[in-house]
Design a protein around this motif. Structure first.
Motif, PDB file in Angstrom:
ATOM      1  N   MET A 158       9.458 -11.438 -12.243  1.00 55.61           N
ATOM      2  CA  MET A 158      10.227 -11.933 -13.379  1.00 55.61           C
ATOM      3  C   MET A 158       9.765 -11.334 -14.708  1.00 55.61           C
ATOM      4  SD  MET A 158      12.176 -13.429 -11.395  1.00 55.61           S
ATOM      5  CE  MET A 158      13.381 -14.156 -12.455  1.00 55.61           C
ATOM      6  N   SER A 159       9.208 -10.110 -14.632  1.00 54.43           N
ATOM      7  CA  SER A 159       8.854  -9.358 -15.835  1.00 54.43           C
ATOM      8  C   SER A 159       9.072  -7.877 -15.561  1.00 54.43           C
ATOM      9  CB  SER A 159       7.417  -9.648 -16.270  1.00 54.43           C
ATOM     10  OG  SER A 159       6.503  -9.246 -15.274  1.00 54.43           O
ATOM     11  N   GLY A 160       9.015  -7.068 -16.622  1.00 55.11           N
ATOM     12  CA  GLY A 160       9.312  -5.655 -16.450  1.00 55.11           C
ATOM     13  C   GLY A 160       8.580  -4.777 -17.430  1.00 55.11           C
ATOM     14  N   ILE A 161       8.835  -3.473 -17.307  1.00 56.51           N
ATOM     15  CA  ILE A 161       8.221  -2.471 -18.172  1.00 56.51           C
ATOM     16  C   ILE A 161       9.227  -1.360 -18.432  1.00 56.51           C
ATOM     17  CG2 ILE A 161       7.178  -1.216 -16.238  1.00 56.51           C
ATOM     18  CD1 ILE A 161       4.759  -0.675 -18.117  1.00 56.51           C
ATOM     19  N   GLU A 162       9.247  -0.892 -19.674  1.00 58.36           N
ATOM     20  CA  GLU A 162      10.141   0.194 -20.066  1.00 58.36           C
ATOM     21  C   GLU A 162       9.386   1.517 -20.016  1.00 58.36           C
ATOM     22  OE1 GLU A 162      12.896   1.579 -23.848  1.00 58.36           O
ATOM     23  OE2 GLU A 162      12.169  -0.482 -23.730  1.00 58.36           O
ATOM     24  N   ILE A 163      10.054   2.544 -19.497  1.00 57.57           N
ATOM     25  CA  ILE A 163       9.486   3.883 -19.401  1.00 57.57           C
ATOM     26  C   ILE A 163      10.349   4.815 -20.262  1.00 57.57           C
ATOM     27  CG2 ILE A 163       8.784   5.750 -17.856  1.00 57.57           C
ATOM     28  CD1 ILE A 163       7.462   3.050 -17.149  1.00 57.57           C
ATOM     29  N   PRO A 164       9.805   5.327 -21.369  1.00 54.43           N
ATOM     30  CA  PRO A 164      10.601   6.207 -22.222  1.00 54.43           C
ATOM     31  C   PRO A 164      10.769   7.597 -21.610  1.00 54.43           C
ATOM     32  CG  PRO A 164       8.416   5.888 -23.168  1.00 54.43           C
ATOM     33  CD  PRO A 164       8.492   5.035 -21.938  1.00 54.43           C
ATOM     34  N   PRO A 165      11.785   8.346 -22.041  1.00 54.55           N
ATOM     35  CA  PRO A 165      11.947   9.717 -21.549  1.00 54.55           C
ATOM     36  C   PRO A 165      10.681  10.535 -21.802  1.00 54.55           C
ATOM     37  CG  PRO A 165      13.833   9.060 -22.882  1.00 54.55           C
ATOM     38  CD  PRO A 165      12.808   7.983 -23.030  1.00 54.55           C
ATOM     39  N   ARG A 196      19.637  11.170 -11.705  1.00 59.12           N
ATOM     40  CA  ARG A 196      20.030  12.222 -10.758  1.00 59.12           C
ATOM     41  C   ARG A 196      19.992  13.580 -11.455  1.00 59.12           C
ATOM     42  NH1 ARG A 196      24.465   9.173  -6.932  1.00 59.12           N
ATOM     43  NH2 ARG A 196      22.895   7.882  -5.932  1.00 59.12           N
ATOM     44  N   GLY A 197      19.172  14.474 -10.919  1.00 57.58           N
ATOM     45  CA  GLY A 197      19.006  15.793 -11.500  1.00 57.58           C
ATOM     46  C   GLY A 197      18.054  15.813 -12.695  1.00 57.58           C
ATOM     47  N   ASP A 198      17.409  14.691 -12.993  1.00 55.83           N
ATOM     48  CA  ASP A 198      16.519  14.579 -14.157  1.00 55.83           C
ATOM     49  C   ASP A 198      15.160  14.025 -13.727  1.00 55.83           C
ATOM     50  OD1 ASP A 198      15.541  14.438 -16.807  1.00 55.83           O
ATOM     51  OD2 ASP A 198      16.313  12.416 -17.056  1.00 55.83           O
ATOM     52  N   ARG A 199      14.514  14.712 -12.808  1.00 56.94           N
ATOM     53  CA  ARG A 199      13.195  14.262 -12.332  1.00 56.94           C
ATOM     54  C   ARG A 199      12.332  15.494 -12.095  1.00 56.94           C
ATOM     55  NH1 ARG A 199      11.010   9.853  -8.311  1.00 56.94           N
ATOM     56  NH2 ARG A 199       9.206  10.944  -7.479  1.00 56.94           N
ATOM     57  N   THR A 200      11.129  15.452 -12.623  1.00 52.87           N
ATOM     58  CA  THR A 200      10.156  16.508 -12.384  1.00 52.87           C
ATOM     59  C   THR A 200       8.913  15.872 -11.780  1.00 52.87           C
ATOM     60  OG1 THR A 200      10.982  17.775 -14.291  1.00 52.87           O
ATOM     61  CG2 THR A 200       8.776  18.340 -13.465  1.00 52.87           C
ATOM     62  N   ALA A 231       0.803  -1.231   0.000  1.00 51.67           N
ATOM     63  CA  ALA A 231       0.000   0.000   0.000  1.00 51.67           C
ATOM     64  C   ALA A 231       0.832   1.276   0.000  1.00 51.67           C
ATOM     65  CB  ALA A 231      -0.987  -0.011   1.171  1.00 51.67           C
ATOM     66  N   THR A 232       1.945   1.292  -0.741  1.00 54.56           N
ATOM     67  CA  THR A 232       2.760   2.497  -0.865  1.00 54.56           C
ATOM     68  C   THR A 232       2.835   2.909  -2.337  1.00 54.56           C
ATOM     69  OG1 THR A 232       4.809   1.200  -1.013  1.00 54.56           O
ATOM     70  CG2 THR A 232       4.180   2.010   1.167  1.00 54.56           C
ATOM     71  N   ALA A 233       3.227   4.155  -2.554  1.00 58.15           N
ATOM     72  CA  ALA A 233       3.352   4.676  -3.915  1.00 58.15           C
ATOM     73  C   ALA A 233       4.389   5.788  -3.929  1.00 58.15           C
ATOM     74  CB  ALA A 233       2.014   5.213  -4.401  1.00 58.15           C
ATOM     75  N   GLU A 234       5.011   5.968  -5.085  1.00 56.90           N
ATOM     76  CA  GLU A 234       5.901   7.107  -5.245  1.00 56.90           C
ATOM     77  C   GLU A 234       5.100   8.247  -5.860  1.00 56.90           C
ATOM     78  OE1 GLU A 234       9.050   6.766  -8.128  1.00 56.90           O
ATOM     79  OE2 GLU A 234       7.771   5.791  -9.577  1.00 56.90           O
ATOM     80  N   ARG A 235       5.680   9.432  -5.923  1.00 57.67           N
ATOM     81  CA  ARG A 235       5.033  10.565  -6.572  1.00 57.67           C
ATOM     82  C   ARG A 235       5.045  10.370  -8.077  1.00 57.67           C
ATOM     83  NH1 ARG A 235       7.043  16.161  -3.804  1.00 57.67           N
ATOM     84  NH2 ARG A 235       5.617  16.054  -2.040  1.00 57.67           N
ATOM     85  N   ARG A 236       3.970  10.758  -8.718  1.00 59.60           N
ATOM     86  CA  ARG A 236       3.905  10.719 -10.182  1.00 59.60           C
ATOM     87  C   ARG A 236       4.913  11.750 -10.704  1.00 59.60           C
ATOM     88  NH1 ARG A 236       0.388  12.379 -14.666  1.00 59.60           N
ATOM     89  NH2 ARG A 236       0.086  10.516 -15.938  1.00 59.60           N
ATOM     90  N   HIS A 237       5.666  11.371 -11.726  1.00 61.72           N
ATOM     91  CA  HIS A 237       6.750  12.225 -12.207  1.00 61.72           C
ATOM     92  C   HIS A 237       7.144  11.826 -13.630  1.00 61.72           C
ATOM     93  CE1 HIS A 237       8.818   8.638 -10.726  1.00 61.72           C
ATOM     94  NE2 HIS A 237       9.799   8.954 -11.563  1.00 61.72           N
ATOM     95  N   PHE A 238       8.158  12.518 -14.160  1.00 59.99           N
ATOM     96  CA  PHE A 238       8.753  12.129 -15.430  1.00 59.99           C
ATOM     97  C   PHE A 238      10.223  12.517 -15.431  1.00 59.99           C
ATOM     98  CE2 PHE A 238       7.371  16.460 -16.191  1.00 59.99           C
ATOM     99  CZ  PHE A 238       8.373  17.018 -16.968  1.00 59.99           C
ATOM    100  N   HIS A 239      10.954  11.932 -16.363  1.00 61.97           N
ATOM    101  CA  HIS A 239      12.365  12.233 -16.572  1.00 61.97           C
ATOM    102  C   HIS A 239      12.525  12.756 -17.999  1.00 61.97           C
ATOM    103  CE1 HIS A 239      13.205  10.073 -12.868  1.00 61.97           C
ATOM    104  NE2 HIS A 239      12.404   9.128 -13.321  1.00 61.97           N
ATOM    105  N   THR A 240      13.252  13.836 -18.147  1.00 62.01           N
ATOM    106  CA  THR A 240      13.427  14.448 -19.462  1.00 62.01           C
ATOM    107  C   THR A 240      14.361  13.628 -20.343  1.00 62.01           C
ATOM    108  OG1 THR A 240      13.041  16.625 -18.503  1.00 62.01           O
ATOM    109  CG2 THR A 240      14.096  16.564 -20.669  1.00 62.01           C
ATOM    110  N   LYS A 241      15.462  13.140 -19.765  1.00 55.15           N
ATOM    111  CA  LYS A 241      16.493  12.447 -20.553  1.00 55.15           C
ATOM    112  C   LYS A 241      16.527  10.943 -20.337  1.00 55.15           C
ATOM    113  CE  LYS A 241      19.461  16.502 -20.389  1.00 55.15           C
ATOM    114  NZ  LYS A 241      20.664  17.068 -19.810  1.00 55.15           N
TER     115      LYS A 241
END
Length: 114
Positions: A76-83, A108-112, A40-50
């Motif tokens: 044993m599976s994953g997901i790709e997140i594009p810039p 590092r330094g690339d999170r909004t 029952a935890t979550a991170e903040r919704r965000h994006f990375h520019t690069k």
């Protein structure tokens, strides 16, 4: 030089609501982190520019919201997140989820936060 890393000897940090991260490969061109999210935890919704990321679940089930679509990522599976893609990792289950996050280049330094 070969550096063997595990959660036993990697840099550890805490984030969010009692979540853990271990930096396994801290280079500027590629970062590999092992993370643990309690139930029952979550991170903040965000994006990375690069950075492009790949989340790979080791155990448990991770819910990844990616541009408004929810994906259940089993062990044993994953997901790709594009810039530029808006995303949020969540643990909607009742047990811990462990996963790897591979980012290229480093986030590092690339999170909004949204």
């Amino acid at each position: 030089m070969i550096l063997k890393r595990s959660v036993e000897n990697a840099e550890h940090y805490s984030w969010g609501d009692h979540c853990d991260g271990w930096v396994l490969a801290p280079s500027p061109d590629m970062m590999v982190i092992q993370e643990r999210m309690p139930a029952a935890t979550a991170e903040r919704r965000h994006f990375h520019t690069k950075a492009r990321q790949f989340f790979y679940v080791l155990s448990g089930e991770l819910t990844m919201e990616l541009e408004g679509v929810h994906h259940a990522i089993a062990a044993m599976s994953g997901i790709e997140i594009p810039p530029g893609a808006r995303h949020q990792a969540r643990n909607d289950s009742d047990s811990d989820v462990y996963f790897l996050v591979v980012s290229s280049p480093s986030t590092r330094g690339d999170r909004t936060d949204l």
